[in-house]
Every structure is written in structure tokens, then in C-alpha cells.
Design a protein around this motif. Sequence first.
Motif: not given
Length: 583
Positions: A23-47
Motif C-alpha cells: 500500500x505504501x510503496x508500489x501503489x502510490x507513485x504517479x506520473x503527471x496526468x495519471x489518475x489518482x484513486x478517488x473514492x467517496x465513502x459515507x455521510x452521517x451526523x457529525x456527532x
Amino acid sequence: MGKVVAVLFIVFITLCGISQVKADASDHRYKVGDMVPFYVSRVGPYYNPSESYRYYDLPFCKPDHLKEKKEALGEVLIGERLYNASYHLEFRRDKRSKVLCKKTLKKEEVAKFRSVVQKDYYYEMYYDDLPVWGFIGGLHQEGIDPNDNKYYLYNRIHFDIFYNKDRVIQIHLLTMTRNLVDLTKDKEIDVEFLYSAKWKETDTPFEKRRNSYAHSSSHWFSIINSCVPILLLTGFLAAITLRVLKKDFVKYALDEESAEGEEEMGWKNIHGDVFRFPKYKSLFAASLGSGTQLFTLTMFIFILAFFGVFYPYNRGALFTALVVIYALTSGVAGYTATTFYCQLEGTNWIRNLLLTGFLFTGPLFLTFSFLNTVAMVYNATVALPFGKVMVIVLIWTLVALPLLLLGGFVGKKNKAEFQAPCRTTNIPREIPPMPCYRKAIPQVAVAGFLPFGVMCMELHYVFASVWGLWTFSTYNILFIVFIILLIVTATVNVALTYFQLAAEDYEWWWRSFLYGGSAGAYIYAYCLYYYYSRSNMSGFLQISFFFGYMACICYAFFLMFGTVGFRASLLFVRHVYGSIKCE
């Protein structure tokens, strides 16, 4: 048995290490213009951290091809449900007022957004495995009357993304407060969702990018300020007990030389009953087995923490470790319970073994079943899917139960007689009447006070992490508090056990277990204080999750430290009665 558990534990650590490196080495190197993984997770009351829902349960902009990311067991347990985001943030590509989508919100959707804004809903996203949070909208109070309030939807957000060479280091989300969408009235609204992004260079190394999510350990002073007085009181208690015990040894030595015919007094007088086996020996042995397993589990968790497995954004790693290590340490429970049960001259060791296996997991499973049903009714993300429930059942059936039986079988083969320096008489002597302050309930209440004083300061940070959005990372402080807690629990148990025996009350077995575990009741009382005075939690789902799971945690604490307390008292009783001449 110990070698088997050690090998399995090493395999688990290795697997965790491999996943972390990947997770910390091979999957986190990018070139200019590469798509970076972006996920939405959840919503909920802050408290209400337990009350969370899927991000797309609200009428946000959805991508053309919606896909759900496969989550690990621990991530599902904490309510993570990741979907691909509509945002496109390529590596080192700035965005200026990019249109995410244009929507016409119907009256029902406007009312839904207004409802979540009123409840202070937040959303959670992950960009390159880095969490980012934001609020859905805001409320503006126009006057005293709540009907005059204005509700706004944040439809413009900005991302500040920091990079170091070819790696993402940090991401910050800023809500733009101009041109907000008014949700006050029930009518259709045309909404344009926009976003922008700015890439900024930083010299922070990739290995330290997690530090921004780890809160400072500045509460060292408060911990020391809390623990030092408790340690001093514990030291005074230990010194007084040792001084009185030393006088007893001198007194009994003189009595043996000068007046052998006189009647014995004090704790020596009950040497023929002090090792009389307790009532409900099967339940007692099962409690010791479960407590020993939980203690072993806790130590392994601290070891993993020191290896850096539970770094702040390693989602669900702690819960995965709890499930897996609890299964792997079932053999410890089986071996301990069966060995002690056989020493207590128990005969039905199979029944005792099953009682050990269900003593903690039984109440935990019943609580989980009820709370999972509540979460399913609310359609919350903390509701565990049937497939994941079956995974946990299979782990318990195929791993925990066989190891429990194996540990019990090994314990039955390696059984030995109970080591008692004094012979037990056939007829139990009568216990003299005690004043009310020497009875079980007052003594148990006193026993839990000092251990609770050790951890009461740290409890705030733990609760804020477990039942809030605060990220806990100071495992070193927590480990020190844990060690101090062990010392205080053992010392208090020894002192109270001595005072009980000095009053010629030989039924110390269960009492010492209750002494050690009594702090669990104080923790649950602290739950009431925390809920009503230190938090803003509300709603049936949050209340049931908070008090339900905290009851299980306090029960686990009771079993674990009850075992610690009994073991300390047993060592003490064996030592003092082995140091005198008993006929």
C-alpha cells in the motif's frame, strides 16, 4: 500449543507487513496526468459516528459507471462503503471551476438535503488512501424562531493537494461559501456542482505523510498528573500491607516458639480453609480462561501497534486484528480454563471448555445481532452484510473453535495437582460476622476506584477516538497506562485479600476476581457521564450502539483484569502461607 499460536501470529504479522508495503510503496507513485484513486465513502451526523450512510444515498452527482470497491473485513466493520467518485483529479493537474454536474433537485431531494444540513451531516472521501472530510451545508439563524432559519447547500468545493516528486502527501478540502444554494423552501432548484483543485509542492517525505492525521501526544502532562498521585497512594498501600504482614510473621514465629497450645488468630487461623476450592468452579475456570485470552489479545494488539500496523489511515486494520487474533488465541483460553478446572478437581471438562468458548463470545454475538438488526432497519453502513457475517462465523467455527478444543485437550493431558502449601480440612469452619464495610460490595467498590483513577484521563482520548472523528495514535502512552493499571490492580488486590484473610474470611477466590474486574463497572459509569456531558450524540441507533458495545468492552475489561487480580492474589496467598508453619 504456545508454538502453534506463535507461528500463526507470525504469519498474521507477515501478511500485515506485506499489505502495508504494497500500500505504501508500489501503489502510490504517479506520473503527471495519471489518475489518482478517488473514492467517496459515507455521510452521517457529525456527532453520531455510528450513524453513517452511503454517500450516494443523498442526491449527489453520480459517475456514469458506479462501482463499489471491495473492502476488507475491518473496513466493513467500521462502516466503510467506498464507491468511485465523480471528481477527476489527475496528478499535478490544476482545475479551475470544473463543472461536476448540473441537476434539478426535486422537492423531495431539497427536503432531504435540508434535513441533513439541519443535522450537521458531513461526508468522507479518500484520495490516494488519504481521508478528507467536509460538511454538506450550513445553517444560518435569522432570529429566535427556528422557522426563520436559512438552510444552504455547499455546491462548490476546492482541493489543495500537496505532492513530493511523484507522490501525494496531503489533501485539504475547502468549502466555497459564495453563491450557495438556498434549501429553505420546498421547491425545485437547479443546482450546478463545481470543484477546483490546486497542486502544491512540499518537502514532507512520503513516510511522514501520516503524521498530519496523528494528533499530538501533548497530553503527557495530564497523564502524569493523573497517574502520579494514584501511584503514590498505591505505594503507601503496599508499604502499609507489607509492614503489617511483617509484624504478623514475627508474631506467628514467636507464638510457635512460646505458646504452641494457644489458639491461632488472624489469617493463620484459616490455613485449613484458605485453599478450599470456590463454588461454581466451572464458571470460575472459564472466566480465567477467557480473561487470559483477552489479556493475550491486548498484548498482541500493542505489539502490532509498535510495529506501526495501525497508522492513522490504515482503515479497519485494528478491527481486522481484533477478529483474527481473538480467533488465534482461543487455544490460550482452552488450555488455561481446562488446566485450572482439572486442578480444581472438575470432571466435566468438555462442558467447561464450551462454557469458556461462549462466556464472552455469547453475549458479544447476542449484542451484535441486536445492533446489526437496528442498523439494517436504519439502512446504515455499519450494518454488516450477510457475507461478512458468514466470514466471521467461519473464522470462529474453523479457527477459533478447533484451537479452543486443541488447547483444552493439551491442558487435559498436562494437568497437575493444585499447588497448595497447606492441607485443606474436611469440614469448613464458620466465617465470623463482618461489619458492613468489610462485606463484598463495599470492598469491591473500593477495589475499582484506584485502577479507574489511573485510566480516567486516558479514557477521554480513547472515547473521542472510538466514538468520534478523533484519530488515536498515542499507543505508547496507552501502553504505559496499561502497565501502571496492571501494577495498581495487582497491589490493590493483594492488600484487600490480606485484609479479608486477616478477618478470617477465607472465601477470597471469587472476591479477588471481582476486585480486579470492578473497574469495568466504573468505566461503564463513565460511559453515562461521557454520553450526557461530553458528547452530543443522540438517536436510538447511536444510543444502542454506544451503550451496547461499551457493555461488551467493559465486560471484556472485567474478565481480563479480574484474571489479573486473581492471579496476583493467588501468588500472594501461596507465598504467605508457604512462609509459615501450618500443621
